[in-house]
Structure formats: C-alpha cells, structure tokens
Design an enzyme around this catalytic site. Structure first.
Site, PDB file in Angstrom:
ATOM      1  N   THR A  14       0.813  -1.220   0.000  1.00 43.63           N
ATOM      2  CA  THR A  14       0.000   0.000   0.000  1.00 43.63           C
ATOM      3  C   THR A  14       0.847   1.272   0.000  1.00 43.63           C
ATOM      4  O   THR A  14       0.500   2.253  -0.663  1.00 43.63           O
ATOM      5  CB  THR A  14      -0.930  -0.006   1.238  1.00 43.63           C
ATOM      6  N   SER A  60       1.508  -7.592  -1.125  1.00 45.72           N
ATOM      7  CA  SER A  60       2.261  -8.600  -0.358  1.00 45.72           C
ATOM      8  C   SER A  60       1.535  -9.938  -0.248  1.00 45.72           C
ATOM      9  O   SER A  60       2.139 -10.929   0.165  1.00 45.72           O
ATOM     10  CB  SER A  60       2.639  -8.076   1.024  1.00 45.72           C
ATOM     11  N   SER A  61       0.271  -9.993  -0.634  1.00 50.31           N
ATOM     12  CA  SER A  61      -0.415 -11.296  -0.667  1.00 50.31           C
ATOM     13  C   SER A  61       0.293 -12.222  -1.654  1.00 50.31           C
ATOM     14  O   SER A  61       0.161 -13.436  -1.568  1.00 50.31           O
ATOM     15  CB  SER A  61      -1.866 -11.154  -1.120  1.00 50.31           C
ATOM     16  N   THR A  91       1.451  -4.690   4.150  1.00 50.95           N
ATOM     17  CA  THR A  91       1.276  -5.081   5.553  1.00 50.95           C
ATOM     18  C   THR A  91       0.771  -6.519   5.702  1.00 50.95           C
ATOM     19  O   THR A  91       1.018  -7.154   6.721  1.00 50.95           O
ATOM     20  CB  THR A  91       0.284  -4.143   6.277  1.00 50.95           C
ATOM     21  N   ASP A  92       0.074  -7.027   4.674  1.00 51.53           N
ATOM     22  CA  ASP A  92      -0.610  -8.315   4.853  1.00 51.53           C
ATOM     23  C   ASP A  92       0.337  -9.446   5.231  1.00 51.53           C
ATOM     24  O   ASP A  92       0.008 -10.277   6.063  1.00 51.53           O
ATOM     25  CB  ASP A  92      -1.391  -8.694   3.587  1.00 51.53           C
ATOM     26  N   CYS A 274      -4.023 -18.659  20.823  1.00 48.94           N
ATOM     27  CA  CYS A 274      -4.006 -17.435  21.642  1.00 48.94           C
ATOM     28  C   CYS A 274      -2.762 -16.650  21.263  1.00 48.94           C
ATOM     29  O   CYS A 274      -1.646 -17.179  21.357  1.00 48.94           O
ATOM     30  CB  CYS A 274      -3.894 -17.774  23.122  1.00 48.94           C
TER      31      CYS A 274
HETATM   32  N1  ASP Z   1      -2.735  -5.677   0.387  1.00 48.79           N
HETATM   33  C1  ASP Z   1      -1.704  -4.750   0.814  1.00 48.79           C
HETATM   34  C2  ASP Z   1      -0.399  -5.518   0.848  1.00 48.79           C
HETATM   35  O1  ASP Z   1      -0.161  -6.245   1.766  1.00 48.79           O
HETATM   36  C3  ASP Z   1      -2.048  -4.181   2.146  1.00 48.79           C
HETATM   37  C4  ASP Z   1      -1.047  -3.206   2.681  1.00 48.79           C
HETATM   38  O2  ASP Z   1       0.035  -2.994   2.219  1.00 48.79           O
HETATM   39  O3  ASP Z   1      -1.381  -2.581   3.709  1.00 48.79           O
HETATM   40  O4  ASP Z   1       0.381  -5.378  -0.082  1.00 48.79           O
END
Ligand code: ASP
Length: 340
Positions: A14, A60-61, A91-92, A274
């Site tokens: 992102t 990043s997926s 972030t993913d 957990c």
């Molecule tokens: N789908 C995005 C990624 O992981 C989400 C992000 O970067 O926050 O590339």
C-alpha cells in the site's frame, strides 16, 4: 561524523500504491515522484539513502519464498556498502517476510527495518510518511542489529510481530515480547530487549519452497479429512491448537493421522491460537497425545515465525532430529524458552 547510508528496498504494498479502476495498485514511477516531493527525506539530519525496486512490485499477498530470496539477495549484495536497510512491504504478509529474513540473514549485525502503511503515501492523509521517515532514522541507529518491523510508533522484533488490525494505523502487535522502541516525541529504545550484535561472518541462507502446512484446530474438526494432506511429501506442519497446546480428545480420529505424520517424518510444531502466552505440552491430557507422538512445542512462537523457521531449517538441509531440536531453541530471539 559521516552520514549513515541506508538502502531502501521497495517491494510494493500500500505504501507505494496509487488508485486505479481496479483498486490500489503499485506504481514505481508514481512512488518515485511522491518521494521526490518530500523535502524531509533529504534534510541534513536524515541519513543518505538509495532506492531499489523489486521487479515486479507486488501486493504482499503475492510475496512468498521466491521474493524472500530476492529481498535477501538485495540485502546480501549490498551488505557491506550500507549501514542499514529499510524494506518497504505490504502489511498483509510483512510479519512473514520479517520472520523469514531474520532467519535467512545469518550473523546479521545491521538494522533491517520492514515498514509499510495502511494508507498510501500519495494520499493527503496517510501513515506512510511517518513510517518511512522514522524507519530511515532507526535504520541509521547503531543500537539496532536485527530484523525489525516499524509501524505506527512501535519498533518490534520482526519474528515476534503479527498483523493485528486490518484498518487501524497501529496495525502490528508483538504479543509475547516487548517493543524494541516506542516512538513519541523521541525514539525511546528498550536497550534490554534489543539483540546484541552478531560476531560471526554475515551470510545469506536462501530458502527452498518446502511443502509445509498449517492446520487450525476448531470444535468439531474431522481429522480424517486431513489424512490426504499428511503424505510423505509434507515436511512440516504447524498445528494451531487451543490454549496451551490442547486438541479435541477424539483419539480414534486423531491418532492415525498423527501416527502417519510421524512415520512420514513430518515435523509437527504445536503453536497456540491465543496470541499471548505459551504452549505447555503435557500440561493437560488433551495435549499429551501430541507430546507422546513426538510433536515439538512452538512455545510462544507466532505462526508466522514457525512457518518461516520451518522453511529455514529445512532449507539448511538438516536432519529431522536436528530440525526438531532447533525448533525448540531460540535462534534469533523468536521464542521464549522456559528457562529464559
Ligand atoms: N494488500 C496490501 C499488501 O499487503 C495491504 C497493505 O500494504 O497494507 O500489499
């Protein structure tokens, strides 16, 4: 004092995305243009930096072992020329990549800071600017000698982090290890939590795409369905159990599967669903079966770190017994052992 020199590795995510008709997508030129419009990036108090882009830039997926090797090689090839590294990443799966790099970069003594953002840098209101600027400052700090994840004011050990929120700007947590630094008016480092520098020679361990799996236990799980997965091809499996390592006690359904995994030489690692706390195999009758079948305890490992550690240990060509022994030991500060 000479200015520190940092290499920024842009992998996508992102932070560098732009709106398109199909939703946000990475843009190399667009990202370079926005970076050029941020004067703080060349302020005298900032380290100097160079930027390289991964090709292709990815959400990043889509980042996996192949890209971990690419990022690892970019760091290894430039290791002697830079004081620190900032890896811009979606972030993913950032916590997976941070975990993988922590193992792959053997004897790393330099700051490798993964960051990204929930809102792209091109948007007026965003978290990208602070995450990037602060990561650059941290990557230039002599106190940091490990792979970390910086996000939303917190510096976390990379292999202890997990994505916790899909929409908050403080998106990552480190449930079983303190922050390495908290960022407010000042960057306050937690000296006792940071790893000391490694003394050995730095090297990169590339990873192989080892067949491993993750099973999450749930009430009513029909273990026989997993019979087909438990073949001799499966090298390792992370089992996300209830609480301290417990599984439903329907031994008739479960035992043949575990026996098959053991016979096939599959390494079974027991983690907890957990986020906080640790696995204690044998504490309850419900976890004794796993212990007796030769499963190893993941203690307080995150699933992300357990997966990355399995890839790493198998890629090193170790025997099953050596892998099991190392799974129950801390290699990069990723796990808290009982005696620690
Ligand atoms: N789908 C995005 C990624 O992981 C989400 C992000 O970067 O926050 O590339």
């Amino acid at each position: 004092m000479a200015l520190k020199k940092i290499l920024i590795i842009h992998t996508g995510g992102t932070i560098g995305m732009f709106p398109t008709e199909q939703g946000y997508a990475p843009s190399k030129e667009g990202f370079h243009r926005v970076l050029a419009s941020i004067p703080e990036l060349s302020a005298p108090s900032m380290p100097t930096w160079d930027l390289i882009d991964m090709d292709p830039l990815l959400d990043s997926s889509n980042i996996s072992v192949n890209e971990w090797n690419k990022i690892g090689s970019m760091i290894a090839e430039n290791y002697d020329s830079y004081d620190g590294f900032v890896v811009l990443h979606g972030t993913d799966t950032m916590a997976y990549t941070a975990s993988a790099l922590s193992f792959m970069l053997r004897n790393n003594a330099k700051p490798v800071i993964l960051t990204g953002s929930q809102i792209p840098l091109c948007e007026i209101r965003n978290d990208a600017r602070d995450n990037l600027l602060t990561s650059l400052l941290i990557a230039a700090d002599d106190r940091v000698h490990e792979v970390c994840l910086y996000f939303g004011g917190k510096l976390l050990r990379g292999n202890r982090a997990m994505k916790y929120s899909a929409d908050d700007l403080i998106a990552f947590e480190s449930p079983n290890y303190p922050s390495l630094a908290d960022v407010g008016i000042e960057i306050k480092y937690n000296a006792s939590a940071l790893l000391p520098p490694c003394k050995g020679r730095f090297s990169l361990q590339p990873l192989e795409n080892i067949p491993i799996g993750v099973i999450k236990i749930f009430p009513g799980i029909q273990f026989e369905l997993f019979d087909a997965v438990m073949t001799e091809r499966l090298k390792g499996i992370v089992i996300e159990t209830f609480g301290a390592g417990n599984i439903p006690g329907d031994e008739k359904a479960l035992l043949p599967i575990i026996r098959k995994a053991t016979e096939n030489g599959t390494v079974m690692v027991i983690c907890s669903q957990c986020p906080h706390g640790t696995v204690t195999l044998g504490a309850y009758e419900a976890s004794a079966t796993l212990k007796n079948a030769g499963a190893v305890s993941g203690y307080d490992l995150t699933t992300e770190a357990a997966v990355a550690k399995l890839y790493y240990l198998f890629s090193r060509g170790l025997t099953r017994e050596e892998i099991k022994a190392r799974m129950e030991r801390s290699l990069r500060g990723e796990v808290t052992m009982k005696h620690e």
